[in-house]
Design a protein around this motif. Sequence first.
Motif, PDB file in Angstrom:
ATOM      1  N   UNK A  91      -3.083  -3.170  -4.465  1.00 54.97           N
ATOM      2  CA  UNK A  91      -2.334  -1.902  -3.969  1.00 54.97           C
ATOM      3  C   UNK A  91      -3.334  -1.038  -3.072  1.00 54.97           C
ATOM      4  N   UNK A  92      -3.139  -0.770  -1.936  1.00 57.95           N
ATOM      5  CA  UNK A  92      -4.131   0.088  -1.054  1.00 57.95           C
ATOM      6  C   UNK A  92      -3.607   1.420  -0.715  1.00 57.95           C
ATOM      7  N   UNK A  93      -4.329   2.427  -1.012  1.00 62.41           N
ATOM      8  CA  UNK A  93      -3.907   3.803  -1.034  1.00 62.41           C
ATOM      9  C   UNK A  93      -4.967   4.330  -0.350  1.00 62.41           C
ATOM     10  N   UNK A  94      -4.560   5.466   0.449  1.00 65.43           N
ATOM     11  CA  UNK A  94      -5.365   6.288   1.381  1.00 65.43           C
ATOM     12  C   UNK A  94      -5.746   7.445   0.662  1.00 65.43           C
ATOM     13  N   UNK A 136       1.691  19.424  -2.568  1.00 64.38           N
ATOM     14  CA  UNK A 136       0.916  18.959  -3.517  1.00 64.38           C
ATOM     15  C   UNK A 136       1.468  18.652  -4.908  1.00 64.38           C
ATOM     16  N   UNK A 137       2.543  19.501  -5.201  1.00 61.23           N
ATOM     17  CA  UNK A 137       3.277  19.143  -6.475  1.00 61.23           C
ATOM     18  C   UNK A 137       3.954  17.392  -6.103  1.00 61.23           C
ATOM     19  N   UNK A 138       4.574  17.276  -5.069  1.00 62.85           N
ATOM     20  CA  UNK A 138       5.046  15.918  -4.817  1.00 62.85           C
ATOM     21  C   UNK A 138       4.049  15.066  -4.898  1.00 62.85           C
ATOM     22  N   UNK A 139       2.888  15.152  -4.479  1.00 55.23           N
ATOM     23  CA  UNK A 139       1.591  14.177  -4.636  1.00 55.23           C
ATOM     24  C   UNK A 139       1.205  13.765  -6.029  1.00 55.23           C
ATOM     25  N   UNK A 140       1.460  14.938  -7.240  1.00 57.19           N
ATOM     26  CA  UNK A 140       0.817  15.027  -8.227  1.00 57.19           C
ATOM     27  C   UNK A 140       2.156  14.491  -9.316  1.00 57.19           C
ATOM     28  N   UNK A 141       3.136  14.803  -8.898  1.00 54.49           N
ATOM     29  CA  UNK A 141       4.357  14.931 -10.048  1.00 54.49           C
ATOM     30  C   UNK A 141       4.656  13.350 -10.580  1.00 54.49           C
ATOM     31  N   UNK A 142       5.008  13.333 -11.786  1.00 57.27           N
ATOM     32  CA  UNK A 142       5.208  12.006 -12.455  1.00 57.27           C
ATOM     33  C   UNK A 142       6.753  11.441 -12.397  1.00 57.27           C
ATOM     34  N   UNK A 156       0.650  -1.026   0.087  1.00 54.27           N
ATOM     35  CA  UNK A 156       0.174   0.042   0.074  1.00 54.27           C
ATOM     36  C   UNK A 156       0.765   1.315   0.017  1.00 54.27           C
ATOM     37  N   UNK A 157       0.152   2.341   0.150  1.00 49.47           N
ATOM     38  CA  UNK A 157       0.712   3.662   0.109  1.00 49.47           C
ATOM     39  C   UNK A 157       0.094   4.723   1.087  1.00 49.47           C
ATOM     40  N   UNK A 158       0.739   5.016   2.215  1.00 46.31           N
ATOM     41  CA  UNK A 158       0.047   6.045   3.075  1.00 46.31           C
ATOM     42  C   UNK A 158       0.789   7.398   3.057  1.00 46.31           C
ATOM     43  N   UNK A 165      -1.781  10.030  -0.679  1.00 47.31           N
ATOM     44  CA  UNK A 165      -0.593   9.533  -1.002  1.00 47.31           C
ATOM     45  C   UNK A 165      -0.158   9.593  -2.576  1.00 47.31           C
ATOM     46  N   UNK A 166       0.946   9.867  -2.813  1.00 47.95           N
ATOM     47  CA  UNK A 166       1.596  10.255  -3.844  1.00 47.95           C
ATOM     48  C   UNK A 166       1.038   9.184  -5.371  1.00 47.95           C
ATOM     49  N   UNK A 167       1.036   9.871  -6.328  1.00 51.03           N
ATOM     50  CA  UNK A 167       0.867   9.140  -7.653  1.00 51.03           C
ATOM     51  C   UNK A 167       1.955   8.221  -7.873  1.00 51.03           C
ATOM     52  N   UNK A 168       3.255   8.717  -7.581  1.00 47.90           N
ATOM     53  CA  UNK A 168       4.577   8.025  -7.779  1.00 47.90           C
ATOM     54  C   UNK A 168       4.362   6.597  -6.951  1.00 47.90           C
ATOM     55  N   UNK A 169       3.751   6.553  -5.591  1.00 48.95           N
ATOM     56  CA  UNK A 169       4.124   5.552  -4.890  1.00 48.95           C
ATOM     57  C   UNK A 169       2.778   4.665  -5.530  1.00 48.95           C
ATOM     58  N   UNK A 170       1.701   5.097  -5.766  1.00 47.47           N
ATOM     59  CA  UNK A 170       0.592   4.329  -6.255  1.00 47.47           C
ATOM     60  C   UNK A 170       0.958   3.671  -7.710  1.00 47.47           C
TER      61      UNK A 170
END
Lengths: 587, 587
Positions: A317-320, A226-232, A99-101, A302-307
């Motif tokens: 894969x569990x994401x919060x 916010x950018x870290x969460x959505x950056x690719x 998962x990703x928290x 949780x970030x797009x990268x970790x997902x």
Amino acid sequence: MAYDAVNMADWQISEAAEENMPTPEDWVEKLGLEKDEMLPMGRLGKVDFLKIMNRLQDKPDGKYIEVTAITPTPLGEGKSTTSVGLMEGLGMRGKNVGGALRQPSGGPTMNVKGTAAGGGNSLLIPMTEFSLGLTGDINDIMNAHNLAMVALTSRMQHERNYTDEQLQRLSGMPRLDVDPTRVEMGWIIDFCAQALRNIIIGLGGRADGYTMQSKFAIAVSSELMAILAVATNLADLKEKINNITVAFSKTGKPITCGDLEVGNAMTAFMRNTINPTLMCTAEYQPCFVHAGPFANIAVGQSSIISDRIGLKLFDYHVTESGFAADIGFEKFWNVKCRNSGLKPHVSVLTSTIRALKMHGGGPKVVPGKEMPKEYKEENTGLVEKGVENMVHMINVIRKAGINPVVCVNRFYTDTDDEVAIVKKAAEAAGARCAESKHWEKGGEGALEFADAVVDACEEGNDFDFLYPLEMKLRDRVDVIAREVYGADGVDWQPEAEQKAKMLEEDPKYGDYTTMMVKTHLSLTHEPTRKGVPKGWRLPIRDVLIYSGAKFLCPCAGTISLMPGTGSNPAFRRIDVDTDSGKVTGLF
Amino acid sequence: MAYDAVNMADWQISEAAEENMPTPEDWVEKLGLEKDEMLPMGRLGKVDFLKIMNRLQDKPDGKYIEVTAITPTPLGEGKSTTSVGLMEGLGMRGKNVGGALRQPSGGPTMNVKGTAAGGGNSLLIPMTEFSLGLTGDINDIMNAHNLAMVALTSRMQHERNYTDEQLQRLSGMPRLDVDPTRVEMGWIIDFCAQALRNIIIGLGGRADGYTMQSKFAIAVSSELMAILAVATNLADLKEKINNITVAFSKTGKPITCGDLEVGNAMTAFMRNTINPTLMCTAEYQPCFVHAGPFANIAVGQSSIISDRIGLKLFDYHVTESGFAADIGFEKFWNVKCRNSGLKPHVSVLTSTIRALKMHGGGPKVVPGKEMPKEYKEENTGLVEKGVENMVHMINVIRKAGINPVVCVNRFYTDTDDEVAIVKKAAEAAGARCAESKHWEKGGEGALEFADAVVDACEEGNDFDFLYPLEMKLRDRVDVIAREVYGADGVDWQPEAEQKAKMLEEDPKYGDYTTMMVKTHLSLTHEPTRKGVPKGWRLPIRDVLIYSGAKFLCPCAGTISLMPGTGSNPAFRRIDVDTDSGKVTGLF
């Protein structure tokens, strides 16, 4: 197998579970990583995003499970606990799960809410590292963000002190002519420091900066988070950072980190943040920790990268998503998935008897104070009334094309009759529902819940966005307010409406997503209104422009980006054993 | 073997040398460590202080070599470069050598001075990690320090808002009754943020903190950094942190971190800082990096902890003191060695032709501006006049019972005639002297220098403190001013003298050491006075009390704990290659 959660503090359970915790080297083997895809950081490790994604680009993705919640009490709803419990339950069923928290903020950890590592037997370990800075991502964000403010304020000072010719000679930099009344950005710190909410800076003389009003926000609310969460990737991160609007010039031109020539150095400070940190559950399922909390004021996902990494490495894969479905799930749905292109297989709606009682009219829940007896003893009447909040959230998730799994995150004082009321209401609304005793029993307590999620993943769904990106800003907010929050409409304050019109007319903002800023403690903008309030309108007082993350952020009601530290803060109880170096008292 | 230092930037040399850099695993083998004595942190590692010291407690110590300098130009004197060059030279001679340097502050790195990693072929690698946060020690200090301010300011707010009875009920905490005009501590940030030097905080309403004047200092000037430099273990660290005086009550009672019940949580944030980070030279000699710079406003020494480990692991351990001998060496001598009980075998006095020319009357050296031609072309007249500063520093070190080795840190534009003048003057003053071309040639250029240091270590010395701890504060300052700075005496401003009398009379301060706060750019308190000024008196305007570190800090002249960012800052030139993740432009 499970620990005695009733009598052990969370940090004690973590300490016990840490004895058999896999090392970074162990994880390389368990996850089939190449050695150079893991960067050990003490007892933890960061995984190399780009290397893993390049190697596994052709591998099909696993099942994508989002976890959200009903409107929580101020103590939280056990969403992290439930995410961890689900990983443990699926693990107990022999599934390849991870998962990703999100990394917790030092603010709540040192104040009254605790560290958001989950709780009881459904805990992320090691809790000390998790709670006290992890592998440094928030520190990197704090330094990068504050460097932008150093660049801005020193530039304002030098532009005031020198002529155009002097500026040219000293540095070759053009005059930006910052409007001191239109500085958008403040400074950040990762604590609840209410004394820094409104400040005056630059007192003194000619070399002591620029005198103006300024502010500190909590670090996790930074646009950089916010950018870290959505950056690719790193190039995307650098571009977005350089595009952040720090202030406006006296002629109304946006002044970005790129204009200040500081965006690249900020990226240098953040170069390690794009690699998620790997932790695990108390039953040793792997879990990434990446990006930050606070879905009320930030994106809180949780970030797009970790997902992306999780979907390659795990079958499940569990994401919060942060906070309740009106806030966290709505942003997962219309912001995060739009940025990632990923589609969830199912959503889990976390519910507690405690929160349902609160929605049913139970007494106020105050962090740091003892829980009123209504929450410790059976009270089916309050539960009966409170389920309407859960039913509302089920319907919100169904609007995304997903039939959710309701998880009753059962506390040991909850009774069977209380749980039965919730199940009945959830099933009547068309949702799957399973109780889960992961807090008390770990994965063994979450088997029914895990099975319900596996079934739901097989079922498929018709996931689609709430609104198309072509829809105008004010229309989008109207749709969100009515369809998600249950409002009768939106009231725009004059300045906010003027700003919205400008944004709607400028094609530059055409591909920006809409990130609402609203309290998580109510479906409305007023934290004290529980249940499902009717006959109200959503006031919008401002629209923040995150030109780095490409978010337009309508702000509903008054909400502060800097929480306050209470009169009985958690830091009082945190200590270090000086022989072992172990930290005690975290919760 | 050496890199082309004339045509390569420092970050390029680092990048080239990193290709063969030992991994943390390699170091375990090379240094004969147990596996659990090394905590990998990405490409670097931290060593476990307690485990290593326990294992090696009976091993005799190696030779202890201190490196100091003449009064530097604002660009620094190449003391780190010389320390690294000495390690490389001793390494080239086959010695088992290592060292300890200090972690640079983000302030100078992002401003104009660069990162203090050394330079040319005498460089610490990897430069990116070194320059951008290392393994997080300064971030940990920043969080721990600011948490104390959060505790203080929120406490002041709650004490203003609530009655004694309410406070008791809410938290059980007594009223501390902080005097808002006697708050000693400010906040910290690790940049040159002059706009935060003088601020007003707590504007707003009842829940927005406490309205008062406040301040930010640069992170490395924090008392926590001083404590890290002199702490002997985790228990000592915790005790010292709890003893820090944050403010005074309205009745004049000191209010400590312990009184705020925040010292233990601060220690939790700092639990990893006691383990030094292991880096290496561009020629792969091991070097610890621990504690911080700024010997003008802070203690500015590499830590006692890293020296203790180095003396166990290496036959020759090189440690750096900040800035010139009047500041850095004086604190090494009378503060650090008094705390550690260690005695140096020899001191190295770093001298550059550039600085000697400045002392001889050369034009002003301004960071960020081109160097005047006097510094690039031969000018024996300026050197001849300037050597008096070096001779003064030789005599200072001789007062400690040590005959120093003068190292002429030779730049490639320096001429043989210029160097000959320095040698003659140093030898006439009774010191050993060796030129060294480590910047240009690495260890091969430092052989003569290394040999001189080995000889000096064999010679022995009569190391002793300048004053006994029993000497009264004002007498100590008088001795330092006359014997070390060359002043005619000390002028105490009335308030400072009153404070000094109080401190002399209170037995509580009997075992405190004296840590002077004075500019490093002159022997006097005035940065523009070069050479060896005569006929002046040292003004003391305040005495800071560091009750955690147990320092009394007399402040000479006006010196700010928060430097400013200039008009042509270094962050403009720092960038990240988004394909490789490598950072460029550091110097």
